[in-house]
Design an enzyme around this catalytic site. Structure first.
Site, mmCIF file in Angstrom:
data_model
loop_
_atom_site.group_PDB
_atom_site.id
_atom_site.type_symbol
_atom_site.label_atom_id
_atom_site.label_comp_id
_atom_site.label_asym_id
_atom_site.label_seq_id
_atom_site.Cartn_x
_atom_site.Cartn_y
_atom_site.Cartn_z
ATOM 1 N N GLY A 18 0.862 -1.182 0.000
ATOM 2 C CA GLY A 18 0.000 0.000 0.000
ATOM 3 C C GLY A 18 0.904 1.240 0.000
ATOM 4 O O GLY A 18 2.098 1.152 -0.326
ATOM 5 N N ARG A 44 -0.612 -9.224 -9.398
ATOM 6 C CA ARG A 44 0.066 -8.074 -8.757
ATOM 7 C C ARG A 44 1.515 -7.977 -9.242
ATOM 8 O O ARG A 44 2.024 -6.885 -9.489
ATOM 9 C CB ARG A 44 0.018 -8.223 -7.228
ATOM 10 C CG ARG A 44 -1.368 -8.081 -6.648
ATOM 11 C CD ARG A 44 -1.774 -6.646 -6.473
ATOM 12 N NE ARG A 44 -1.090 -6.033 -5.343
ATOM 13 C CZ ARG A 44 -0.934 -4.717 -5.207
ATOM 14 N NH1 ARG A 44 -1.376 -3.892 -6.123
ATOM 15 N NH2 ARG A 44 -0.318 -4.230 -4.143
ATOM 16 N N LYS A 193 -2.054 6.253 19.592
ATOM 17 C CA LYS A 193 -2.536 6.289 18.208
ATOM 18 C C LYS A 193 -3.932 5.673 18.122
ATOM 19 O O LYS A 193 -4.819 6.211 17.456
ATOM 20 C CB LYS A 193 -1.544 5.530 17.302
ATOM 21 C CG LYS A 193 -1.881 5.516 15.828
ATOM 22 C CD LYS A 193 -1.452 6.793 15.156
ATOM 23 C CE LYS A 193 -1.996 7.088 13.769
ATOM 24 N NZ LYS A 193 -2.036 6.078 12.779
ATOM 25 N N ASN A 211 -12.343 15.011 8.383
ATOM 26 C CA ASN A 211 -11.957 15.078 9.803
ATOM 27 C C ASN A 211 -12.358 16.411 10.449
ATOM 28 O O ASN A 211 -12.772 16.456 11.604
ATOM 29 C CB ASN A 211 -10.440 14.890 9.941
ATOM 30 C CG ASN A 211 -9.997 13.496 9.528
ATOM 31 O OD1 ASN A 211 -10.821 12.625 9.301
ATOM 32 N ND2 ASN A 211 -8.688 13.276 9.425
ATOM 33 N N SER A 264 -8.819 7.241 7.343
ATOM 34 C CA SER A 264 -8.569 5.967 6.657
ATOM 35 C C SER A 264 -9.810 5.075 6.723
ATOM 36 O O SER A 264 -10.106 4.328 5.783
ATOM 37 C CB SER A 264 -7.360 5.255 7.259
ATOM 38 O OG SER A 264 -7.530 5.085 8.645
HETATM 39 O O1 KPL Z 1 -4.616 8.320 11.340
HETATM 40 C C1 KPL Z 1 -5.647 8.795 10.942
HETATM 41 C C2 KPL Z 1 -6.478 7.953 10.052
HETATM 42 O O2 KPL Z 1 -7.197 8.472 9.222
HETATM 43 O O3 KPL Z 1 -6.378 6.724 10.188
HETATM 44 C C3 KPL Z 1 -6.079 10.164 11.401
HETATM 45 C C4 KPL Z 1 -5.157 10.625 12.471
HETATM 46 C C5 KPL Z 1 -7.462 10.123 11.903
HETATM 47 C C6 KPL Z 1 -5.968 11.184 10.306
HETATM 48 O O4 KPL Z 1 -6.921 11.060 9.334
#
Ligand code: KPL
Length: 312
Positions: A18, A44, A193, A211, A264
């Protein structure tokens, strides 16, 4: 501690091509390490070959293609250094797919969002030298094997298996423009995180918003605040105090900094891929259950994102 700067050529296998996997492949390749991408199918491999290698767009706009080697997991040559950059839910399958090829003194770095798979990997492979990593590097794929570097962050790496803890420190140098730091308490960074991802990702996925909306929309901001309070309580019950500031303040800063981004998790939903909800909110709910902590907000988000994934 920064990774040391002397030149050691190493052979790195990267599983998960990725955006982050391709970024690592290019940066290690540019630093004259041997790099091999482990790909999931002949299609791939063909795609990579048609592309002429991995195309990398640097933050200054320069685009170049690097002839990085690739192979299937079935190959039987030994692996000395492995980075797994798959989605969190694929970590264990990825590791199992090459387990027979790992040398007895191999280093394995797990670089993904969420928590759970790292501990599972250590339980399943106690004899391996396993490291976990978390990154703030920004990158996305424009097309298969064409990565765009969106920003330079830092990657923190720490030992999580007994063997990694007792071994000599991992050496990755040189590593191109990746900023890699070895740290002692990676688990704490992974918790931090996860906490940020738990605050931002499910709400953006469920509300189909960028966001920044979690800050600008009062109702969403209130919901994020409630989630943050609960996540802090769960973390504390597990002996994991998070940031010096309240989690909500941190989440607001990050949502503001990334206001124009789609999380994400929302991207996964939009692209009809599995999400990492089980390794983020699901992980926190499991911990809450173990410690007898109430987690109604997170449980609701977990159910709602599971539902959303089913009805796509
Ligand atoms: O790490 C992120 C994600 O999208 O997984 C954040 C910090 C929310 C930033 O978009």
């Amino acid at each position: 501690m920064m990774c040391s700067q002397w030149f050691i050529t190493m052979h790195w296998h990267i599983l998960g091509a990725g955006a982050i996997g391709c970024t690592w492949a290019v940066q290690l390749f540019k630093s004259r390490h041997d790099v091999t991408l482990i790909l999931s199918s002949n299609e791939r491999l063909q795609q990579l070959s048609t592309n002429g290698g991995v195309t990398y767009q640097a933050t200054d706009g320069e685009i170049k293609t690097y002839k990085v080697n690739a192979e299937l997991a079935e190959k039987n040559t030994p692996i000395q250094n492995l980075v797994i950059c798959t989605k969190a839910y694929s970590t264990i399958n990825a590791l199992q797919s090459v387990a027979d090829r790992l040398s007895s003194d191999a280093n394995v770095i797990l670089l993904q969002n969420g928590l759970g798979p790292q501990q599972e990997a250590v339980t399943l492979f106690p004899e391996l030298s396993i490291w976990a990593a978390t990154t703030t590097d920004g990158a996305y794929l424009r097309s298969p094997f064409h990565v765009v570097r969106a920003g330079h962050g830092e990657t923190l790496i720490g030992a999580i298996s007994r063997k990694a803890l007792s071994n000599k420190p991992l050496s990755l140098s040189p590593s191109g423009d990746l900023t890699l730091s070895l740290i002692d308490d990676i688990e704490h960074k992974l918790w931090c995180k996860v906490a940020i991802n738990a605050a931002i990702n499910p709400l953006t996925a469920l509300n189909n918003c960028k966001n920044g909306m979690l800050v600008s929309d009062a109702t969403l901001a209130e919901k994020m605040q409630a989630v943050c309070r609960e996540v802090e309580t769960i973390a504390a019950s597990c002996g994991q105090p998070l940031f010096e500031k309240p989690l909500y303040d941190m989440a607001v800063s990050i949502a503001t900094l990334t206001a124009e981004n789609y999380s994400s998790m929302l991207q996964d939903i939009q692209k009809k891929r599995s999400t990492e909800i089980e390794q983020i909110t699901g992980f926190l709910c499991k911990q809450a259950e173990k410690t007898g902590t109430d987690a109604p907000q997170n449980r609701r988000l977990l159910q709602q994102v599971r539902q959303l994934s089913l009805i796509r």
